[in-house]
Design a protein around this motif. Structure first.
Motif, PDB file in Angstrom:
ATOM      1  N   TYR A 183      -3.963  11.111   9.404  1.00 28.87           N
ATOM      2  CA  TYR A 183      -4.025  10.448  10.800  1.00 28.87           C
ATOM      3  C   TYR A 183      -2.494  10.204  11.105  1.00 28.87           C
ATOM      4  CZ  TYR A 183      -5.321   7.710  15.103  1.00 28.87           C
ATOM      5  OH  TYR A 183      -5.105   7.346  16.364  1.00 28.87           O
ATOM      6  N   ARG A 184      -1.971   9.183   9.837  1.00 29.80           N
ATOM      7  CA  ARG A 184      -0.182   8.446  10.345  1.00 29.80           C
ATOM      8  C   ARG A 184      -0.304   7.979   8.827  1.00 29.80           C
ATOM      9  NH1 ARG A 184      -2.422   5.357  14.948  1.00 29.80           N
ATOM     10  NH2 ARG A 184      -1.364   6.485  15.944  1.00 29.80           N
ATOM     11  N   PRO A 185       1.139   7.870   9.088  1.00 29.29           N
ATOM     12  CA  PRO A 185       1.823   7.242   7.377  1.00 29.29           C
ATOM     13  C   PRO A 185       0.781   6.298   7.280  1.00 29.29           C
ATOM     14  CG  PRO A 185       3.582   8.274   8.692  1.00 29.29           C
ATOM     15  CD  PRO A 185       2.350   8.573   9.830  1.00 29.29           C
ATOM     16  N   THR A 186       0.965   4.507   8.440  1.00 32.77           N
ATOM     17  CA  THR A 186      -0.424   3.711   7.458  1.00 32.77           C
ATOM     18  C   THR A 186      -1.034   3.821   7.813  1.00 32.77           C
ATOM     19  OG1 THR A 186       1.995   2.723   9.899  1.00 32.77           O
ATOM     20  CG2 THR A 186       0.221   1.236   8.311  1.00 32.77           C
ATOM     21  N   PHE A 192      -5.194   5.020   0.891  1.00 38.19           N
ATOM     22  CA  PHE A 192      -4.350   5.622  -0.527  1.00 38.19           C
ATOM     23  C   PHE A 192      -5.161   4.197  -1.170  1.00 38.19           C
ATOM     24  CE2 PHE A 192      -1.559   9.224   0.504  1.00 38.19           C
ATOM     25  CZ  PHE A 192      -2.906   9.956  -0.645  1.00 38.19           C
ATOM     26  N   GLU A 193      -4.912   3.096  -0.711  1.00 36.66           N
ATOM     27  CA  GLU A 193      -4.914   1.154  -1.055  1.00 36.66           C
ATOM     28  C   GLU A 193      -6.728   1.347  -1.880  1.00 36.66           C
ATOM     29  OE1 GLU A 193      -1.645  -1.659   0.039  1.00 36.66           O
ATOM     30  OE2 GLU A 193      -3.001  -0.776   1.610  1.00 36.66           O
ATOM     31  N   ARG A 194      -7.311   1.732  -1.015  1.00 35.10           N
ATOM     32  CA  ARG A 194      -8.736   1.641  -0.722  1.00 35.10           C
ATOM     33  C   ARG A 194      -9.423   2.691  -1.681  1.00 35.10           C
ATOM     34  NH1 ARG A 194      -8.182   0.676   5.069  1.00 35.10           N
ATOM     35  NH2 ARG A 194      -7.970   2.884   5.727  1.00 35.10           N
ATOM     36  N   ALA A 195      -8.866   3.658  -1.290  1.00 36.58           N
ATOM     37  CA  ALA A 195      -9.488   4.599  -2.722  1.00 36.58           C
ATOM     38  C   ALA A 195      -9.693   4.349  -4.121  1.00 36.58           C
ATOM     39  CB  ALA A 195      -8.834   5.509  -2.537  1.00 36.58           C
ATOM     40  N   ASN A 219       6.752   7.184  -4.281  1.00 35.60           N
ATOM     41  CA  ASN A 219       7.050   5.902  -5.199  1.00 35.60           C
ATOM     42  C   ASN A 219       6.382   4.789  -4.238  1.00 35.60           C
ATOM     43  OD1 ASN A 219       8.882   5.944  -2.274  1.00 35.60           O
ATOM     44  ND2 ASN A 219       9.888   4.338  -3.441  1.00 35.60           N
ATOM     45  N   VAL A 220       6.134   5.250  -3.291  1.00 35.15           N
ATOM     46  CA  VAL A 220       5.052   4.206  -2.694  1.00 35.15           C
ATOM     47  C   VAL A 220       3.892   4.164  -2.872  1.00 35.15           C
ATOM     48  CG1 VAL A 220       3.643   3.718  -0.632  1.00 35.15           C
ATOM     49  CG2 VAL A 220       6.731   3.824  -1.033  1.00 35.15           C
TER      50      VAL A 220
END
Length: 264
Positions: A183-186, A192-195, A219-220
């Motif tokens: 959807y968008r970077p944010t 990914f955090e949820r995953a 890196n993020v």
């Protein structure tokens, strides 16, 4: 939904992704399957899989994101060769090959269209406490929807005569699968955090395939994984991307693909 004659492929994709004769053959095969194999089951699935194989083999280009742009004699020759292929023959060949394949040593238990979070939870429930076990994510890298590459195949399966538009003859956005990873970077970072949080809470190893040109910097992404997993490993390989099946000469075609692994 019109049923006689079957004309979905001919009216939407003829002289786009397939030649006119090929499109008519695909419509005829779908009509025959619906007439002979009325009930959902292994035989119908087998026949539909053979249709998908034949359509992919006879597609005028290497994928269904958009019709091939004929800008060279070489490309023109390739399209002519592909449109000379007989869909019915390719269907029969695929059907025979699928029918004689030996059973998988580890059979596929389930295929789902659920949201990934629901699918991961169901997977963890199904395997109970058996560990180690892992989940592999291969998310989109950008806002380009992956469904662009197989929307024609989805429509051939559903055969629901959607409205189509644009150079790619796409169905409406509401009928195309999309992901918050694209959807968008944010939004991608939060997904990914949820995953990682969900997989960690379920005691599952997580594996992620991603690119150095993705929405989320590597890196993020690595730090997000380290926030949730004690053991992390990163593999990488520099490769060259292809466009319409042709290797690109530009340096911009060089990308680094990563596989990040997080283990409890």
């Amino acid at each position: 939904k019109p049923t006689e004659p079957y004309s979905l492929c001919l009216s939407r994709y003829g002289n786009v992704y397939f030649g006119l004769a090929q499109a008519a053959q695909l419509d005829s095969l779908r009509a025959a399957i619906d007439r002979v194999l009325l009930e959902d089951g292994p035989l119908r699935d087998l026949a539909l899989a053979a249709v998908i194989t034949a359509a992919s083999t006879c597609n005028s280009g290497p994928h269904f994101a958009q019709p091939r742009n004929l800008s060279s004699l070489r490309g023109y020759k390739q399209v002519v060769e592909r449109r000379a292929r007989n869909v019915v023959w390719e269907f029969e060949l695929a059907l025979r090959n699928l029918a004689i394949r030996p059973p998988l040593a580890n059979r596929i238990v389930n295929v789902t269209e659920l949201d990934w979070q629901e699918a991961v939870v169901q997977f963890a429930d199904r395997i109970a406490g058996r560990r180690p076990a892992g989940v592999y994510f291969d998310p989109p890298y950008s806002k380009l929807q992956y469904s662009r590459y197989y929307h024609v195949l989805n429509v051939l399966l559903s055969y629901d005569y959607p409205e189509v538009s644009g150079v790619g003859r796409y169905p409406p956005l509401s009928q195309r699968f999309s992901s918050r990873f694209e959807y968008r970077p944010t939004s991608a970072r939060k997904e990914f955090e949820r995953a990682f949080e969900l997989c960690r809470s379920l005691g599952l190893t997580v594996l992620v395939s991603y690119s150095d040109r993705g929405f989320v910097p590597i890196n993020v992404l690595e730090q997000l994984m380290r926030n949730n997993y004690t053991h992390t490993t990163i593999f990488s390989e520099t490769i060259r991307h292809h466009s319409q099946g042709v290797r690109l000469a530009s340096e911009k075609a060089t990308v680094t693909e990563y596989v990040l692994v997080g283990r409890p």
